[in-house]
Design a protein around this motif. Structure first.
Motif, PDB file in Angstrom:
ATOM      1  N   PHE A 108       0.844  -1.196   0.000  1.00 55.11           N
ATOM      2  CA  PHE A 108       0.000   0.000   0.000  1.00 55.11           C
ATOM      3  C   PHE A 108       0.880   1.247   0.000  1.00 55.11           C
ATOM      4  O   PHE A 108       2.009   1.222   0.510  1.00 55.11           O
ATOM      5  CB  PHE A 108      -0.922   0.013   1.212  1.00 55.11           C
ATOM      6  CG  PHE A 108      -1.809  -1.199   1.304  1.00 55.11           C
ATOM      7  CD1 PHE A 108      -2.789  -1.432   0.360  1.00 55.11           C
ATOM      8  CD2 PHE A 108      -1.658  -2.119   2.326  1.00 55.11           C
ATOM      9  CE1 PHE A 108      -3.610  -2.547   0.430  1.00 55.11           C
ATOM     10  CE2 PHE A 108      -2.466  -3.242   2.421  1.00 55.11           C
ATOM     11  CZ  PHE A 108      -3.449  -3.463   1.459  1.00 55.11           C
ATOM     12  N   TRP A 161      -2.825   4.390   2.182  1.00 52.77           N
ATOM     13  CA  TRP A 161      -3.721   3.993   3.266  1.00 52.77           C
ATOM     14  C   TRP A 161      -3.050   4.242   4.614  1.00 52.77           C
ATOM     15  O   TRP A 161      -1.871   3.938   4.792  1.00 52.77           O
ATOM     16  CB  TRP A 161      -4.070   2.520   3.081  1.00 52.77           C
ATOM     17  CG  TRP A 161      -5.019   1.943   4.093  1.00 52.77           C
ATOM     18  CD1 TRP A 161      -5.888   2.600   4.893  1.00 52.77           C
ATOM     19  CD2 TRP A 161      -5.183   0.552   4.383  1.00 52.77           C
ATOM     20  NE1 TRP A 161      -6.594   1.724   5.677  1.00 52.77           N
ATOM     21  CE2 TRP A 161      -6.180   0.453   5.371  1.00 52.77           C
ATOM     22  CE3 TRP A 161      -4.591  -0.618   3.901  1.00 52.77           C
ATOM     23  CZ2 TRP A 161      -6.597  -0.780   5.899  1.00 52.77           C
ATOM     24  CZ3 TRP A 161      -5.000  -1.834   4.414  1.00 52.77           C
ATOM     25  CH2 TRP A 161      -5.985  -1.909   5.398  1.00 52.77           C
ATOM     26  N   ASN A 164      -9.908   4.559  10.165  1.00 51.23           N
ATOM     27  CA  ASN A 164      -9.295   3.888   9.042  1.00 51.23           C
ATOM     28  C   ASN A 164      -9.534   4.742   7.792  1.00 51.23           C
ATOM     29  O   ASN A 164     -10.677   5.011   7.432  1.00 51.23           O
ATOM     30  CB  ASN A 164      -9.936   2.500   8.898  1.00 51.23           C
ATOM     31  CG  ASN A 164      -9.425   1.753   7.699  1.00 51.23           C
ATOM     32  OD1 ASN A 164      -8.253   1.788   7.399  1.00 51.23           O
ATOM     33  ND2 ASN A 164     -10.327   1.063   7.008  1.00 51.23           N
ATOM     34  N   ASP A 214      -8.833   5.059   3.838  1.00 49.59           N
ATOM     35  CA  ASP A 214      -8.400   4.402   2.608  1.00 49.59           C
ATOM     36  C   ASP A 214      -9.236   4.975   1.463  1.00 49.59           C
ATOM     37  O   ASP A 214     -10.331   4.506   1.166  1.00 49.59           O
ATOM     38  CB  ASP A 214      -8.612   2.888   2.744  1.00 49.59           C
ATOM     39  CG  ASP A 214      -8.114   2.116   1.532  1.00 49.59           C
ATOM     40  OD1 ASP A 214      -7.465   2.735   0.668  1.00 49.59           O
ATOM     41  OD2 ASP A 214      -8.381   0.900   1.457  1.00 49.59           O
ATOM     42  N   GLY A 223     -10.658   2.564  -2.913  1.00 46.94           N
ATOM     43  CA  GLY A 223      -9.497   2.661  -2.056  1.00 46.94           C
ATOM     44  C   GLY A 223      -8.501   1.590  -2.450  1.00 46.94           C
ATOM     45  O   GLY A 223      -8.700   0.848  -3.420  1.00 46.94           O
ATOM     46  N   GLU A 224      -7.411   1.514  -1.715  1.00 44.78           N
ATOM     47  CA  GLU A 224      -6.432   0.476  -1.996  1.00 44.78           C
ATOM     48  C   GLU A 224      -6.965  -0.891  -1.597  1.00 44.78           C
ATOM     49  O   GLU A 224      -6.554  -1.903  -2.150  1.00 44.78           O
ATOM     50  CB  GLU A 224      -5.121   0.778  -1.267  1.00 44.78           C
ATOM     51  CG  GLU A 224      -4.425   2.015  -1.807  1.00 44.78           C
ATOM     52  CD  GLU A 224      -3.090   2.267  -1.138  1.00 44.78           C
ATOM     53  OE1 GLU A 224      -2.116   1.592  -1.522  1.00 44.78           O
ATOM     54  OE2 GLU A 224      -3.034   3.108  -0.220  1.00 44.78           O
TER      55      GLU A 224
END
Length: 788
Positions: free
Chosen positions: A349, A352, A389, A391, A411-412
């Motif tokens: 990643f 993120w 979180n 992302d 997102g990733e």
């Protein structure tokens, strides 16, 4: 004349009679132990066959003493023993003061990595190892790396500073081993307060309980616990340190306390960590520009920055008639961590990250002898902090930092800005009642609550976030201890209960085209655990221990509901149980005041049911906790240490643990499981430490000391997957980690400097699912300490 003689004879007989009565009259004797003007807690006082230990203020009381002159012996760690005679009763019933002098040898350094010689710890029947953290305060270690040098312990990190970690103790891992700070459970402290970001200077002593956990810790641990004992008992001190190291790593620590003569006290602990964590790793890489493939490229981690700041403040009174300590406090902290990889290094990643905070009011109360023989303590805290979180970047990265843009919004991994509060609270209360010098009863009750609530601004109408994720756990424990001069034994029982509420998703009629609906579910668990522990001093230097516990552990909220990073929730988890047996011997001897020898060996047996262990989810991006029905473990750990005077020490420790799958048949089938009797994968089974230290005293001036230390960590190769299913081709290789450090202390410890090199030969080191640990790293630490 005869009458006078008879009268005189009668008077003499009466005087003799009353004198005899006076000599036989039971008396109470109270005294205080000091060293350098400061109280000495846990000092051992002996009168005839009675043994007692001083409290936190250095005070002890003997009751039922007969005679007009008594002989008393007093001893304490690192202090010269004292023998004295006291005439009773003391004048005006004053509290006598005994002053102990410093011992010639520096016993703290001899026992840095062995069992403490403190009678208050060593005489316990539990199999406990104590690390004297004070001897490590000039080093750049954090708590996790200090614990990693204890036999039976492996601390496995997913990366560098601030990374997630997995703690293993004699084969039990993760939440199977519980953590406490001054006896208070750390279950709800959040990501801003973990053992791998807490500096070693916060602790005075680290206690590792193997197998059987005392009732007073109020835990449902399956196979052990770690209690971090802080240095807040010092009335007035200041301890400030700063370190800088490789990968742009900065660490700062401030610990202080101020106490007025009237008993008002203020205590402050603060620390910060920052690191780019851009160390070198080896990974498979496909270059997006040249289309070339490198099976084992050496690359830098490029998205792993970590930072956190934490402040712990407490205010209250100490040494009062109504309280030995009454403290109201607040824990404040925040952290931000980039996420470089998933559960394995195959997933990379680049944008993120997660962040979190801790806002935790606290209450602590303790009072010894609230009535004669009755001690009371109360601890409570509630974490109002959050975790988030984030992302939101639609990209696919490789290890070169190159990326492919994906169709937004995405997102990733999850496309999320989910922010949540776990609303976790812990309350613990207990009493200890000393019936007499031989008999003690203890009762403890601990309640833990969890209620996750959150939302995502990217999906404000997602019903999944509105579903309940709650749990409440109660652990009630009762123990009885019987003590004599050479032995003591404890029996105990624990009642454990947990209620879990969650929502189950379903589609009406099983039609996948229909929107998800939810139904609320409630799960209740209860269990009854019990055990015993005993110790006997075969000789003053040779101690035997035996302990047994039928232990239970209830699923942790993070295991049930996930952490939204690398752990996927599993609400189907069941409590796990284990029969734990420990047999141990410990030997401590000083020969000719020059040679210090210490050794111990511990044999263990574990028979676990519904064993919870990490596994990879179907797509391999997250780990998920699962119940494995039956697991056995037979093993041994040992430690040996030799010290010459106060100039040199050398030590060796090792652990062998044989964790095997005991599930003979496949679920719902008569077929023998292909992994029956296989070794449990992804858990090291043979590892150890070796270390050597050389001390040069009064170097370049009186009170200046130089310490040079070498440490070796060895981990034998172990299976990443089941051996019978191809695990032999998928192993984590044998590992050697060499560390070298030097500390120089001036003015008897007021000014200090430490230098360290970790992974000296830049070897490849691995942990969970073959995640690589940092390459070679250097660091320097400056520390100022004053204690008034």
């Amino acid at each position: 004349m005869k009458q006078n003689s008879t009268f005189l004879l009668t008077i003499c007989m009466l005087l003799s009679f009353f004198s005899t009565i006076a000599q036989q009259q039971k008396q109470t004797f109270t005294a205080r132990v000091l060293a350098g003007g400061e109280a000495v807690p846990s000092a051992t006082a002996r009168i005839n066959n009675q043994v007692i230990h001083s409290n936190d203020n250095g005070i002890f009381t003997f009751t039922g003493i007969s005679g007009t002159t008594i002989k008393i012996e007093i001893s304490a760690v690192g202090l010269k023993p004292l023998k004295n005679q006291v005439k009773l009763p003391t004048a005006n019933k004053d509290v006598l003061v005994f002053n102990l002098e410093q011992e010639d040898k520096e016993i703290e350094e001899v026992n840095v990595l062995g069992r403490t010689e403190s009678q208050d710890v060593n005489r316990q029947a539990y199999n406990v190892v104590a690390i004297d953290a004070k001897a490590l305060h000039n080093t750049t270690l954090d708590l996790s790396h200090a614990l990693d040098r204890v036999s039976g312990v492996r601390v496995r990190e997913t990366g560098g500073v601030g990374s997630a970690f997995n703690f293993s103790l004699n084969g039990f891992t993760g939440n199977q081993v519980k953590f406490f700070i001054d006896g208070i459970p750390m279950d709800n402290f959040g990501s801003s307060f973990q053992i791998n970001n807490i500096p070693i200077n916060l602790a005075e002593r680290l206690e590792v309980y193997k197998g059987v956990v005392p009732v007073w810790l109020g835990s449902d641990a399956l196979g052990g616990a770690v209690n971090i004992v802080t240095g807040n008992g010092k009335p007035n001190y200041l301890d400030v340190s700063y370190s800088y190291g490789s990968f742009n790593t900065h660490r700062t620590t401030i610990n202080s306390a101020f106490t007025t003569p009237s008993g008002w006290t203020f205590q402050l602990n603060a620390y910060q960590n920052y690191s780019d964590n851009n160390y070198w790793v080896n990974a498979a890489v496909s270059d997006l520009e040249t289309r070339q493939y490198y099976a084992d490229a050496r690359v830098r981690r490029f998205h792993d920055t970590y930072r956190n700041e934490t402040v712990i403040g407490q205010f209250g009174v100490v040494g009062k008639s109504f309280a030995d300590a009454l403290l109201i406090g607040i824990n404040l902290g925040q952290n931000r961590a980039d996420i470089q990889t998933g559960a394995t290094m195959e997933t990379v990643f680049g944008d993120w990250f997660r962040r979190g905070s801790i806002v935790m009011p606290t209450l602590k109360y303790r009072k010894k002898d609230i009535v004669k023989g009755l001690d009371v303590y109360v601890n409570a805290n509630y974490n109002l902090g959050y975790e988030q979180n984030i992302d939101t970047v639609a990209r696919l990265y490789n290890w070169l930092g190159q990326h492919i843009d994906r169709t937004a919004p995405a997102g990733e991994r999850s496309y999320s800005m989910y922010k949540f509060r776990n609303n976790m609270g812990v309350g613990a209360a207990g009493v200890n009642y000393r019936i007499n010098e031989q008999n003690t009863l203890s009762l403890n009750n601990t309640v833990s609550t969890f209620n996750r609530q959150g939302s995502d601004e990217l999906a404000p109408f997602n019903e999944a976030y509105e579903q309940p994720r709650k749990s409440i756990k109660n652990v009630l424990g009762l123990s009885y201890q019987y003590s004599r001069d050479r032995w003591n034994a404890t029996v105990f029982a624990k009642d454990l209960r947990q209620n879990v509420r969650f929502a189950e998703a379903f589609t009406p009629g099983g039609d996948a085209s229909q929107p998800l609906q939810y139904r609320q579910m409630d799960t209740k668990f209860s269990a009854f655990g019990y055990g015993l522990a005993g110790t006997y001093f075969i000789q003053p230097s040779l101690q035997a221990k035996v302990s047994f516990e039928r232990s239970y552990r209830l699923p942790d909220p993070y295991e049930l509901f996930g952490d939204l990073i690398n752990t996927q929730g599993n609400v189907a988890l069941k409590p796990e149980s284990s029969n734990n047996i420990n047999l141990g011997l410990s030997y401590v001897k000083t020969i000719a005041k020059m040679h210090h020898v210490h050794g111990d060996v511990n044999f263990l047996l574990r028979e676990a049911k519904d064993f919870i262990r990490p596994d990879l989810n179907p797509n391999g991006t997250q780990q998920v906790m699962r119940n494995l029905l039956d697991v056995s473990n037979r093993g041994v750990d040992f430690s040996l240490r030799y010290g010459y005077h106060n100039n040199f020490t050398i030590g060796l420790s090792g652990t062998y643990q044989n964790l095997r799958n005991e599930v003979e048949f496949e679920p719902g089938s008569s077929r023998v499981s292909p992994v029956y009797k296989d070794r449990i994968p992804n858990i090291p089974y043979f590892y150890g430490n070796g270390d050597a230290s050389y001390f040069i005293h009064d170097l370049a001036g009186s009170g200046n000391h130089l310490t040079i230390t070498y440490n070796l960590l060895y981990v034998h190769e172990f299976y990443l997957a089941w051996p019978s299913q191809g695990g032999l081709k998928n192993q984590i290789p044998e590992q050697f980690a060499h560390d070298l450090s030097a500390t120089y202390s001036l003015k008897d410890g007021r000014y200090n400097i430490g230098l360290a090199c970790r992974n000296l030969f830049d070897n490849r080191l691995y942990d969970n699912f073959m995640l690589q640990k940092p390459s070679r790293a250097f660091s320097v630490k400056l520390r100022y300490f004053i204690n008034k």
